[in-house]
Design an enzyme around this catalytic site. Structure first.
Site, short mmCIF file in Angstrom:
data_model
loop_
_atom_site.label_atom_id
_atom_site.label_comp_id
_atom_site.label_asym_id
_atom_site.label_seq_id
_atom_site.Cartn_x
_atom_site.Cartn_y
_atom_site.Cartn_z
N ARG A 189 -8.92 1.31 9.05
CA ARG A 189 -8.50 -0.05 9.38
C ARG A 189 -9.53 -0.76 10.25
NH1 ARG A 189 -2.54 0.80 8.94
NH2 ARG A 189 -1.44 -1.15 9.22
N ARG B 163 11.54 -6.52 5.13
CA ARG B 163 11.48 -5.08 5.40
C ARG B 163 12.03 -4.77 6.80
NH1 ARG B 163 5.75 -2.09 4.68
NH2 ARG B 163 5.29 -2.92 6.75
N ARG C 219 -0.15 -8.91 13.75
CA ARG C 219 -0.70 -7.87 12.85
C ARG C 219 -1.61 -8.50 11.80
NH1 ARG C 219 4.57 -5.43 11.10
NH2 ARG C 219 3.46 -3.95 9.81
N ARG D 237 12.44 -1.54 11.06
CA ARG D 237 11.14 -1.29 11.73
C ARG D 237 10.92 -2.38 12.74
NH1 ARG D 237 5.85 0.06 8.14
NH2 ARG D 237 4.86 -0.95 9.92
N LYS E 30 0.83 -1.21 0.00
CA LYS E 30 0.00 0.00 0.00
C LYS E 30 0.87 1.26 0.00
CE LYS E 30 -2.10 -0.86 3.97
NZ LYS E 30 -1.53 -2.16 4.39
P1 AMP Z 1 1.49 0.70 8.90
O1 AMP Z 1 2.75 1.41 8.60
O2 AMP Z 1 0.32 1.21 8.10
O3 AMP Z 1 1.63 -0.80 8.82
O4 AMP Z 1 1.13 1.02 10.42
C1 AMP Z 1 2.00 0.67 11.49
C2 AMP Z 1 1.22 0.59 12.79
O5 AMP Z 1 0.62 1.86 13.07
C3 AMP Z 1 0.07 -0.40 12.78
O6 AMP Z 1 0.48 -1.72 13.07
C4 AMP Z 1 -0.82 0.18 13.89
O7 AMP Z 1 -0.29 -0.10 15.17
C5 AMP Z 1 -0.66 1.68 13.66
N1 AMP Z 1 -1.69 2.19 12.72
C6 AMP Z 1 -1.49 2.71 11.47
N2 AMP Z 1 -2.66 3.07 10.91
C7 AMP Z 1 -3.63 2.77 11.81
C8 AMP Z 1 -5.04 2.88 11.82
N3 AMP Z 1 -5.72 3.38 10.78
N4 AMP Z 1 -5.70 2.47 12.94
C9 AMP Z 1 -5.04 2.00 14.01
N5 AMP Z 1 -3.72 1.84 14.06
C10 AMP Z 1 -3.00 2.22 12.98
#
Ligand code: AMP
Length: 193
Positions: free
Chosen positions: A88, A127, A145, A133, A14
């Site tokens: 989400r 990654r 996750r 990360r 994404k």
């Molecule tokens: P991502 O980089 O999109 O995978 O996001 C990393 C982490 O940020 C996720 O595993 C969640 O802990 C938090 N996060 C990101 N976007 C959201 C969202 N829309 N709702 C809740 N937690 C989020």
């Protein structure tokens, strides 16, 4: 400029695709994961609160994310934006409908990047090594996750499908092929209203 929502499991691509389309269409990208990581890095109170959830592979509470995205959309041009990582949960998707109604905007496409679980796990582990990360480095956090995705985010596929707005995209291809597919899909895009 289109208004786009990206859906898909962690590691579906994404962020990469949102970044590429944002450059092509000169559209701001609103990535909630990036915004949260910036808060964590700056050690803001919000960042310190969010880190606990992020490190555990859990979602940060809806109110935090909804407030964050509201602020971002209010600052974005109304003609176009790309949401990456939001919504989400169903509560976030419903809040987004309300927020867009308030703003007098609608999204043009919901792009669901489909990638099998085993590919996602392999990509996230890679990654984790490349980018350091912490939530990508540990297999148990990755599996958490994915479980959270299945329980809380996957229902959004039905939510947008029921609205007739979902576009399914095979994310299990090289990045360039996914990008071409997305561009082909958006090629005929012209907003009439
Ligand atoms: P991502 O980089 O999109 O995978 O996001 C990393 C982490 O940020 C996720 O595993 C969640 O802990 C938090 N996060 C990101 N976007 C959201 C969202 N829309 N709702 C809740 N937690 C989020």
């Amino acid at each position: 400029m289109p208004r786009l929502i990206f859906l898909g499991p962690p590691g579906a691509g994404k962020g990469t695709q949102a970044e590429r389309l944002a450059a092509i269409y000169h559209t701001p990208k609103i990535s909630t994961g990036d915004l949260l990581r910036a808060e964590v890095k700056a050690q803001t109170p919000l960042g310190c609160q969010a880190k606990v959830y992020m490190d555990a592979g859990e979602l940060v509470p809806d109110e935090v994310l909804i407030g964050m995205v509201k602020g971002q959309l209010q600052q974005s041009p109304e003609e176009g934006w790309i949401l990456d990582g939001f919504p989400r949960t169903l509560a976030q998707a419903e809040a987004l409908e309300e927020l867009l109604q308030e703003l007098g905007q609608d999204y043009d496409y919901v792009l669901n990047l489909e990638v099998p679980d085993e590919v996602v796990v392999a990509r996230l582990l890679a990654r984790g090594k490349e980018q350091g990360r912490s939530d990508d480095a540990d297999r148990s956090v990755i599996l958490k996750r994915l479980e959270v995705y299945r329980q809380q985010t996957a229902p959004l596929i039905d939510f947008y499908e029921a609205k007739g707005r979902l576009q399914r995209v095979n994310g299990n291809q090289p990045m360039e092929s996914v990008q071409e597919h997305l561009q082909a899909l958006l090629e005929g895009f012209r907003r009439t209203a």
